[in-house]
Design a protein around this motif. Structure first.
Motif: not given
Length: 133
Positions: A23-33
């Motif tokens: 879940d953290s990967i999903r959230r943080r991925f889109w923010i950085k991407f």
């Protein structure tokens, strides 16, 4: 399952630890991407790997390998800081390229099509890309 994590880690403890929190990967991925996508020459490959990692049909060991590489990408610190011109994403690209080579046969044309669709559409903040794919 412990052997999956060990056998397919990126060898960087913070990334390996983060890779366990989907879940953290999903959230943080889109923010950085969204923040860096214009600077990424490997944006389509990164997105295809993301979609493969979260595909329920993808084998667990493949998911672990890709999640580790994606976790390394989203960490705020890494071996070569992302803010450095030209070199900033070389370590991220190397980690991702290694993971993709390991699991290339599992990244399908559908994963690439989903990646291309997001890039073609652009990342409109009103678009819920996190649920795409």
């Amino acid at each position: 399952m412990a052997s999956d994590t060990t056998d397919y880690s990126v060898g960087f403890e913070p990334a390996d630890r983060l890779a366990r929190d989907r879940d953290s990967i999903r959230r943080r991925f889109w923010i950085k991407f969204k923040r860096v996508m214009a600077k990424l020459p490997f944006a389509e490959d990164l997105l295809a790997a993301y979609y493969c990692a979260f595909d329920k049909e993808t084998p667990r060991h493949v998911q672990v390998a890709l999640l580790g590489a994606i976790a390394y990408f989203i960490l705020p610190f890494d071996f070569v800081p992302d803010v450095m011109p030209v070199l900033g994403f070389t370590d991220d690209a190397a980690v991702l390229a290694t993971a993709i080579r390991m699991v290339a046969s599992h990244i399908t044309p559908d994963h690439h099509a989903a990646a291309r669709a997001v890039l073609a559409r652009g990342l409109d903040p009103k678009t819920d890309v996190e649920d795409a794919g």
